[in-house]
Motif scaffolding. Structure first.
Motif, short mmCIF file in Angstrom:
data_model
loop_
_atom_site.label_atom_id
_atom_site.label_comp_id
_atom_site.label_asym_id
_atom_site.label_seq_id
_atom_site.Cartn_x
_atom_site.Cartn_y
_atom_site.Cartn_z
N ILE A 20 -2.88 -13.30 5.65
CA ILE A 20 -1.98 -12.20 5.99
C ILE A 20 -2.44 -10.90 5.34
O ILE A 20 -2.38 -9.82 5.94
CB ILE A 20 -0.55 -12.57 5.56
CG1 ILE A 20 -0.01 -13.70 6.43
CG2 ILE A 20 0.37 -11.35 5.65
CD1 ILE A 20 1.35 -14.20 6.01
N LEU A 21 -2.93 -10.98 4.09
CA LEU A 21 -3.44 -9.78 3.43
C LEU A 21 -4.66 -9.21 4.16
O LEU A 21 -4.79 -7.97 4.29
CB LEU A 21 -3.80 -10.10 1.98
CG LEU A 21 -2.63 -10.43 1.05
CD1 LEU A 21 -3.15 -10.82 -0.34
CD2 LEU A 21 -1.67 -9.24 0.93
N LEU A 22 -5.53 -10.05 4.64
CA LEU A 22 -6.69 -9.56 5.39
C LEU A 22 -6.27 -8.88 6.69
O LEU A 22 -6.82 -7.84 7.08
CB LEU A 22 -7.65 -10.72 5.68
CG LEU A 22 -8.38 -11.31 4.47
CD1 LEU A 22 -9.28 -12.47 4.91
CD2 LEU A 22 -9.22 -10.24 3.77
N ARG A 23 -5.31 -9.50 7.39
CA ARG A 23 -4.86 -8.91 8.65
C ARG A 23 -4.09 -7.62 8.40
O ARG A 23 -4.11 -6.69 9.23
CB ARG A 23 -3.98 -9.92 9.38
CG ARG A 23 -3.58 -9.45 10.79
CD ARG A 23 -2.82 -10.53 11.53
NE ARG A 23 -2.41 -10.08 12.85
CZ ARG A 23 -3.19 -10.04 13.92
NH1 ARG A 23 -4.46 -10.43 13.83
NH2 ARG A 23 -2.71 -9.62 15.09
N ASN A 24 -3.43 -7.50 7.28
CA ASN A 24 -2.64 -6.31 6.98
C ASN A 24 -3.53 -5.09 6.70
O ASN A 24 -3.01 -3.97 6.62
CB ASN A 24 -1.74 -6.60 5.78
CG ASN A 24 -0.68 -5.53 5.61
OD1 ASN A 24 -0.26 -4.90 6.57
ND2 ASN A 24 -0.23 -5.34 4.38
N ARG A 25 -4.81 -5.31 6.56
CA ARG A 25 -5.71 -4.16 6.34
C ARG A 25 -5.80 -3.28 7.57
O ARG A 25 -6.03 -2.07 7.47
CB ARG A 25 -7.10 -4.66 5.98
CG ARG A 25 -7.14 -5.41 4.65
CD ARG A 25 -8.49 -6.01 4.41
NE ARG A 25 -9.54 -5.02 4.34
CZ ARG A 25 -10.83 -5.27 4.21
NH1 ARG A 25 -11.23 -6.55 4.12
NH2 ARG A 25 -11.71 -4.30 4.16
N THR A 26 -5.62 -3.84 8.76
CA THR A 26 -5.75 -3.07 10.01
C THR A 26 -4.48 -3.06 10.83
O THR A 26 -4.31 -2.17 11.68
CB THR A 26 -6.89 -3.65 10.85
OG1 THR A 26 -6.64 -5.04 11.11
CG2 THR A 26 -8.22 -3.51 10.12
#
Length: 363
Positions: free
Chosen positions: A138-144
């Motif tokens: 979720i943190l990786l996806r929240n970057r974009t």
């Protein structure tokens, strides 16, 4: 003359019968048994002898009544072989030996469930690791892109619940392991005819106090392994594997706490991955603990009895049971070939009569 005969008859010596009362004149040697009823005859005495000269006394009976005849012996009841429906109580009692009192088991409620606790703990730590991995995704996806609030709520709930549940199960497993350690050490020392020199309080403090619980559990287990199974090296190896996993997990816990205290967002995000690896290491410690418990019981990790294996030194070179296949020699050329063909023909001619003879015998 008649008076003399009467006097002689009165003074005749007789033997009364003790059974029928008949009196028999003694003629020569005294008798022992009554000729009529075969009763015992009393000692000889004159008929008119006074009572002080007799060894018997007369008993008055009503007129016309005779002494009862001897009755044959009769058995009362059934004549079958006696048998008992239960153990007769008239004989000696074999009292069973008193059973030895069972040793006190203060943590038996958790020790008896140790295997299930360890398996459940390992499974919950794996679930916690997956929850941390989902949070990192979720943190990786929240970057974009923006993340839906309900997805964040599910991720936070999964991480929090799995972490609390895993910690509670880890504490219960630790309590059960302390009880198992006390019982295992008691049995190991009894195997060599000794008693455990360490009390239950010292075992609990050595396994619970921080920093000390990194060293003392391995020492306690090593002492028990050296007195179990004649110092089986595989058991000592299992203790060392568990000790190494326990120390590695402690190091990962300290590293994960350091990442949690950081101020940088990137370091905290990396701490999510460290927490995932810490949960996986904790699951590995639970599995190693299960393997250690079963190793002390003579079982493998799956709970099957271990097969003893012994290596022996070979005393000589290995010999094949079946000889290797070799190529046949090449056929001779020239005169040798002719000679060889003649010899072969002679052998065939010699073998033909034998074959015919065998055929006749078979018929």
């Amino acid at each position: 003359m008649n008076g003399g005969q009467v006097g002689r008859s009165r003074s005749a010596v007789v033997q009364p019968c003790a059974r029928c009362g008949a009196r028999w004149a003694v003629q020569g040697k005294p008798l022992h048994w009554c000729p009529r009823c075969h009763g015992v005859l009393l000692s000889p005495a004159p008929v008119d002898a006074p009572a002080d000269r007799r060894n018997y006394r007369w008993v008055a009976r009503p007129p016309g009544r005779r002494s009862p005849a001897a009755q044959p012996l009769r058995r009362s009841g059934s004549t079958e072989t006696p048998r008992y429906q239960q153990i007769p109580r008239w004989g000696l009692h074999d009292r069973p030996a008193a059973e030895a009192p069972e040793p006190h088991r203060p943590l038996a409620a958790w020790t008896d469930r140790l295997d299930r606790l360890l398996i459940t703990t390992a499974a919950v730590f794996v679930v916690a690791a997956l929850a941390e991995l989902g949070r990192y995704g979720i943190l990786l996806r929240n970057r974009t892109r923006l993340i839906q609030p309900w997805l964040l709520w599910i991720s936070d709930a999964a991480v929090t619940v799995s972490a609390i549940l895993a910690l509670a199960l880890a504490l219960l497993s630790a309590v059960a392991l302390v009880g198992w350690l006390a019982e295992t050490r008691r049995a190991a020392y009894a195997n060599v005819g000794e008693s455990d020199s360490r009390s239950l309080l010292s075992l609990v403090l050595g396994c619970v106090v921080p920093v000390a619980n990194l060293i003392w559990p391995g020492i306690f287990l090593t002492e028990a392994a050296q007195r179990t199974g004649d110092g089986d090296p595989r058991l000592l190896r299992a203790v060392r594997i568990w000790w190494a996993a326990w120390l590695s997990n402690a190091v990962l816990v300290l590293v994960a706490l350091g990442y949690r205290l950081a101020d940088s967002l990137q370091v905290q995000a990396d701490g999510v991955l460290v927490a995932m690896w810490t949960d996986l290491a904790a699951a590995g410690v639970a599995v190693a603990s299960l393997g250690l418990v079963r190793a002390f019981a003579g079982l493998d990790l799956q709970g099957r009895p271990k097969t003893p294996r012994r290596w022996l030194i070979a005393t000589g070179p290995a010999r094949p049971v079946i000889e290797p296949v070799r190529r046949a020699p090449a056929a001779p050329v020239g005169d040798d070939a002719v000679v060889g063909d003649e010899a072969a023909a002679g052998d065939a001619a010699q073998a033909a009569p034998d074959a015919e003879q065998q055929e006749v015998v078979a018929k």
